[in-house]
Design an enzyme around this catalytic site. Structure first.
Site, PDB file in Angstrom:
ATOM      1  N   TRP A   1       0.865  -1.197   0.000  1.00 37.00           N
ATOM      2  CA  TRP A   1       0.000   0.000   0.000  1.00 37.00           C
ATOM      3  C   TRP A   1       0.895   1.239   0.000  1.00 37.00           C
ATOM      4  O   TRP A   1       1.919   1.254   0.673  1.00 37.00           O
ATOM      5  CB  TRP A   1      -0.890   0.023   1.246  1.00 37.00           C
ATOM      6  CG  TRP A   1      -2.278  -0.508   1.002  1.00 37.00           C
ATOM      7  CD1 TRP A   1      -2.617  -1.805   0.795  1.00 37.00           C
ATOM      8  CD2 TRP A   1      -3.492   0.252   0.936  1.00 37.00           C
ATOM      9  NE1 TRP A   1      -3.963  -1.916   0.624  1.00 37.00           N
ATOM     10  CE2 TRP A   1      -4.537  -0.659   0.704  1.00 37.00           C
ATOM     11  CE3 TRP A   1      -3.800   1.606   1.068  1.00 37.00           C
ATOM     12  CZ2 TRP A   1      -5.873  -0.264   0.593  1.00 37.00           C
ATOM     13  CZ3 TRP A   1      -5.120   2.002   0.970  1.00 37.00           C
ATOM     14  CH2 TRP A   1      -6.145   1.070   0.725  1.00 37.00           C
TER      15      TRP A   1
ATOM     16  N   HIS B   1     -10.299   3.650   9.950  1.00 39.71           N
ATOM     17  CA  HIS B   1      -9.619   2.421   9.512  1.00 39.71           C
ATOM     18  C   HIS B   1      -8.108   2.484   9.784  1.00 39.71           C
ATOM     19  O   HIS B   1      -7.516   1.526  10.271  1.00 39.71           O
ATOM     20  CB  HIS B   1      -9.870   2.256   8.007  1.00 39.71           C
ATOM     21  CG  HIS B   1      -9.808   0.849   7.535  1.00 39.71           C
ATOM     22  ND1 HIS B   1     -10.886   0.002   7.597  1.00 39.71           N
ATOM     23  CD2 HIS B   1      -8.801   0.137   7.009  1.00 39.71           C
ATOM     24  CE1 HIS B   1     -10.538  -1.174   7.118  1.00 39.71           C
ATOM     25  NE2 HIS B   1      -9.276  -1.122   6.752  1.00 39.71           N
TER      26      HIS B   1
ATOM     27  N   PHE C   1       9.832  -1.180  13.947  1.00 43.34           N
ATOM     28  CA  PHE C   1       8.632  -0.484  13.451  1.00 43.34           C
ATOM     29  C   PHE C   1       9.062   0.645  12.512  1.00 43.34           C
ATOM     30  O   PHE C   1       9.378   1.748  12.954  1.00 43.34           O
ATOM     31  CB  PHE C   1       7.858   0.065  14.653  1.00 43.34           C
ATOM     32  CG  PHE C   1       6.551   0.713  14.325  1.00 43.34           C
ATOM     33  CD1 PHE C   1       5.422  -0.044  14.059  1.00 43.34           C
ATOM     34  CD2 PHE C   1       6.430   2.101  14.312  1.00 43.34           C
ATOM     35  CE1 PHE C   1       4.194   0.567  13.777  1.00 43.34           C
ATOM     36  CE2 PHE C   1       5.206   2.719  14.038  1.00 43.34           C
ATOM     37  CZ  PHE C   1       4.092   1.947  13.768  1.00 43.34           C
TER      38      PHE C   1
HETATM   39  C1  DLZ Z   1      -7.354  -1.162   3.832  1.00 41.35           C
HETATM   40  C2  DLZ Z   1      -6.173  -0.261   4.002  1.00 41.35           C
HETATM   41  C3  DLZ Z   1      -6.366   1.133   4.128  1.00 41.35           C
HETATM   42  C4  DLZ Z   1      -7.702   1.770   4.122  1.00 41.35           C
HETATM   43  N1  DLZ Z   1      -5.319   1.950   4.258  1.00 41.35           N
HETATM   44  C5  DLZ Z   1      -4.080   1.427   4.267  1.00 41.35           C
HETATM   45  C6  DLZ Z   1      -2.948   2.283   4.427  1.00 41.35           C
HETATM   46  O1  DLZ Z   1      -3.033   3.531   4.489  1.00 41.35           O
HETATM   47  N2  DLZ Z   1      -1.723   1.706   4.470  1.00 41.35           N
HETATM   48  C7  DLZ Z   1      -1.542   0.349   4.382  1.00 41.35           C
HETATM   49  O2  DLZ Z   1      -0.393  -0.107   4.459  1.00 41.35           O
HETATM   50  N3  DLZ Z   1      -2.600  -0.477   4.239  1.00 41.35           N
HETATM   51  C8  DLZ Z   1      -3.837   0.026   4.167  1.00 41.35           C
HETATM   52  N4  DLZ Z   1      -4.906  -0.802   4.011  1.00 41.35           N
HETATM   53  C9  DLZ Z   1      -4.680  -2.245   3.785  1.00 41.35           C
HETATM   54  C10 DLZ Z   1      -4.495  -3.062   5.078  1.00 41.35           C
HETATM   55  O3  DLZ Z   1      -3.213  -2.838   5.640  1.00 41.35           O
HETATM   56  C11 DLZ Z   1      -4.621  -4.582   4.784  1.00 41.35           C
HETATM   57  O4  DLZ Z   1      -3.774  -4.940   3.733  1.00 41.35           O
HETATM   58  C12 DLZ Z   1      -6.053  -4.974   4.422  1.00 41.35           C
HETATM   59  O5  DLZ Z   1      -6.962  -4.525   5.401  1.00 41.35           O
HETATM   60  C13 DLZ Z   1      -6.168  -6.520   4.280  1.00 41.35           C
HETATM   61  O6  DLZ Z   1      -5.878  -7.152   5.522  1.00 41.35           O
END
Ligand code: DLZ
Length: 168
Positions: free
Chosen positions: A28, A94, A119
């Site tokens: 992400w 979230h 971390f």
């Molecule tokens: C779902 C999600 C959201 C909304 N935002 C982020 C984020 O800003 N940074 C990140 O690394 N991951 C995000 N995710 C994905 C979650 O970490 C995770 O991959 C999903 O909820 C599936 O377990």
């Protein structure tokens, strides 16, 4: 309130030539997490960590970082594992749930395994703040996470000799 410099001081990086390090990086916000990865790799290289002593794996999001770190801890003997991710505030809470779950998962893994698990997750209100922490005006938090991993791996070994000095 006046801004202050909260970055860590110059550190003496220990010789990392014998260290085996794992890095788990979230997909992400990939522009940010790949910049953190580059910063971490550069710091490890400066400390002498060998390419074949470094394993990097990717996981979908930051929530999966503790799972990835555990995989790295169980698949080989390592001196430290670095978790890199970027959580940016959205319209809902979230991000809060993800960030606190990841922080406690990483802490728990380090304490139960006895191996440093670091971390290296940038948690910001805006994308711009994340960019500033991934090689911008607030440095590179991946590089700082790598320096922390090296310091803890060194402490774990209990060898106070052979230091190289760099800043980040
Ligand atoms: C779902 C999600 C959201 C909304 N935002 C982020 C984020 O800003 N940074 C990140 O690394 N991951 C995000 N995710 C994905 C979650 O970490 C995770 O991959 C999903 O909820 C599936 O377990």
């Amino acid at each position: 309130m006046a801004s202050r410099d909260a970055s860590p001081p110059m550190v003496n990086l220990p010789d990392g030539s014998s260290f085996k390090i794992g890095i788990v990086v979230a997909q992400w916000n990939p522009d940010i997490t790949h910049a953190l990865l580059q910063g971490a790799k550069d710091t490890l290289k400066k400390a002498g960590v060998k390419d074949d002593h470094l394993e990097v794996i990717e996981v979908p999001g930051s929530f999966e970082l503790p799972w990835g770190a555990r995989r790295l801890l169980t698949s080989a003997k390592r001196n430290a594992v670095i978790c890199l991710g970027c959580i940016i505030q959205g319209e809902t809470k979230h991000d809060d749930y993800i960030a606190s779950a990841v922080a406690s998962g990483i802490m728990q893994l380090g304490l139960t395994s006895g191996i440093p698990v670091i971390f290296g997750v940038v948690t910001t209100n805006t994308p711009e703040q994340a960019i500033e922490r991934a090689g911008g005006k607030h440095g590179n938090k991946g590089a700082e996470a790598a320096a922390t991993a090296l310091q803890l791996a060194h402490l774990q070994q209990g060898d106070p000799s052979n230091k190289k000095t760099i800043g980040y």
